[in-house]
Design an enzyme around this catalytic site. Structure first.
Site, PDB file in Angstrom:
ATOM      1  N   ARG A 197     -28.735  17.483  -2.410  1.00 48.69           N
ATOM      2  CA  ARG A 197     -27.611  18.376  -1.403  1.00 48.69           C
ATOM      3  C   ARG A 197     -26.295  18.575  -2.064  1.00 48.69           C
ATOM      4  O   ARG A 197     -25.839  19.695  -1.649  1.00 48.69           O
ATOM      5  CB  ARG A 197     -27.243  17.246  -0.239  1.00 48.69           C
TER       6      ARG A 197
ATOM      7  N   ARG B  84     -22.418   5.592   4.720  1.00 47.86           N
ATOM      8  CA  ARG B  84     -22.012   6.557   5.987  1.00 47.86           C
ATOM      9  C   ARG B  84     -22.986   6.081   7.069  1.00 47.86           C
ATOM     10  O   ARG B  84     -24.261   5.751   6.715  1.00 47.86           O
ATOM     11  CB  ARG B  84     -22.003   7.973   5.647  1.00 47.86           C
TER      12      ARG B  84
ATOM     13  N   ARG C 296     -28.231   7.808   8.188  1.00 47.91           N
ATOM     14  CA  ARG C 296     -29.028   9.217   8.275  1.00 47.91           C
ATOM     15  C   ARG C 296     -30.240   9.127   7.391  1.00 47.91           C
ATOM     16  O   ARG C 296     -29.777   8.605   6.078  1.00 47.91           O
ATOM     17  CB  ARG C 296     -28.142  10.305   8.088  1.00 47.91           C
TER      18      ARG C 296
HETATM   19  P1  AMP Z   1     -24.720  18.036   7.447  1.00 44.53           P
HETATM   20  O1  AMP Z   1     -24.749  17.212   8.612  1.00 44.53           O
HETATM   21  O2  AMP Z   1     -23.804  19.186   7.914  1.00 44.53           O
HETATM   22  O3  AMP Z   1     -24.732  17.295   6.039  1.00 44.53           O
HETATM   23  O4  AMP Z   1     -26.132  18.710   7.438  1.00 44.53           O
HETATM   24  C1  AMP Z   1     -27.271  17.672   7.133  1.00 44.53           C
HETATM   25  C2  AMP Z   1     -28.368  18.941   6.935  1.00 44.53           C
HETATM   26  O5  AMP Z   1     -28.644  19.751   8.017  1.00 44.53           O
HETATM   27  C3  AMP Z   1     -28.279  19.876   5.713  1.00 44.53           C
HETATM   28  O6  AMP Z   1     -28.669  18.825   4.520  1.00 44.53           O
HETATM   29  C4  AMP Z   1     -29.092  20.768   6.055  1.00 44.53           C
HETATM   30  O7  AMP Z   1     -30.575  20.341   5.797  1.00 44.53           O
HETATM   31  C5  AMP Z   1     -29.125  21.049   7.455  1.00 44.53           C
HETATM   32  N1  AMP Z   1     -27.939  22.006   7.790  1.00 44.53           N
HETATM   33  C6  AMP Z   1     -26.776  21.692   8.260  1.00 44.53           C
HETATM   34  N2  AMP Z   1     -25.929  22.806   8.552  1.00 44.53           N
HETATM   35  C7  AMP Z   1     -26.714  23.930   7.947  1.00 44.53           C
HETATM   36  C8  AMP Z   1     -26.352  25.278   7.783  1.00 44.53           C
HETATM   37  N3  AMP Z   1     -25.413  26.017   8.101  1.00 44.53           N
HETATM   38  N4  AMP Z   1     -27.450  25.955   7.215  1.00 44.53           N
HETATM   39  C9  AMP Z   1     -28.662  25.339   6.884  1.00 44.53           C
HETATM   40  N5  AMP Z   1     -29.054  24.077   6.818  1.00 44.53           N
HETATM   41  C10 AMP Z   1     -27.880  23.376   7.426  1.00 44.53           C
END
Ligand code: AMP
Length: 217
Positions: free
Chosen positions: A172, A127, A161
């Site tokens: 994750r 990605r 990222r």
């Molecule tokens: P994502 O871009 O959705 O994969 O999110 C990347 C990271 O952001 C995650 O691994 C969390 O550390 C944080 N994160 C995103 N959305 C949330 C959420 N709803 N609650 C808590 N942490 C979040």
């Protein structure tokens, strides 16, 4: 229409949300993107967000809820939105219920993106995201960034990222299994959940997604 996209990291929620928002005319609201903006600031809050994200852990519910509340109050979210990456646990799902009850609107659909774990790891390692417009690419499946112009000007400026390293991805996926997967039954019991096969060609997934959104049960 208010839609929740549920699925493990790398299941394609962001990519499909970006495609659908152009078609439906309402925004993708990605808590990950909102938190990545906070993370850049050299403030106590920014550092707290960075520590959690870099470790592959969830950011605390109070911080996430505050950024979400602000985002949903923006004019472009009044007709509807696609929630990408929120809720991530049952407490957040309950908080979303409360927030939407205040706004007097319901969740209309929850789409579960189904992708096997080995495919998730492969996708995440490939990605790349444009620093300027946030569009997501994949070096294996959609290497089209080269030459495509960025809506913010010039060419796309791709980065990997920092939380897409193999070590963090494993964490994750574990967090997803333990904290987010219970939402499948949470929304399933309400009859809101539609599961889609999110593997294969991007256009085929978009077609399945449209069908799932249209399905009444
Ligand atoms: P994502 O871009 O959705 O994969 O999110 C990347 C990271 O952001 C995650 O691994 C969390 O550390 C944080 N994160 C995103 N959305 C949330 C959420 N709803 N609650 C808590 N942490 C979040």
């Amino acid at each position: 229409m208010r839609i929740v996209f549920l699925g493990a990291p790398g299941s394609g929620k962001g990519t499909q949300a970006q495609r659908l928002m152009l078609e439906y005319g309402f925004p993708q609201v990605s808590t990950g993107d909102l938190l990545r903006t906070l993370r850049k600031a050299d403030t106590p809050l920014g550092r707290k967000v960075k520590t959690a994200m870099d470790a592959g852990a969830l950011v605390s519910d109070d911080i996430v809820l505050e950024v979400l509340r602000d985002r949903l109050a923006q004019p472009d979210a009044q007709r509807g939105f696609i929630l990408d990456g929120f809720p991530r646990n049952v407490a957040q799902a309950r908080a979303l219920d409360e927030l939407l009850a205040e706004l007097k609107v319901p969740v209309d659909r929850v789409i579960l993106f189904d992708v096997p774990n080995d495919e998730l790891v492969r996708r995440i390692s490939g990605r790349r995201t444009c620093r300027k417009c946030n569009k997501v690419f994949n070096v294996f499946s959609s290497p089209a960034a080269a030459g495509e112009s960025c809506p913010r000007g010039g060419e796309h400026d791709l980065e990997q990222r920092p939380d897409d390293t193999e070590e963090t991805v494993v964490k994750r996926l574990k967090v997803y299994d333990e904290q987010t997967r219970p939402l499948v039954s949470f929304y399933g019991k309400r009859g809101l959940l539609r599961r889609i096969d999110a593997t294969g060609d991007l256009d085929a997934v978009t077609t399945r997604l449209r069908e799932a959104l249209a399905r009444q049960s």
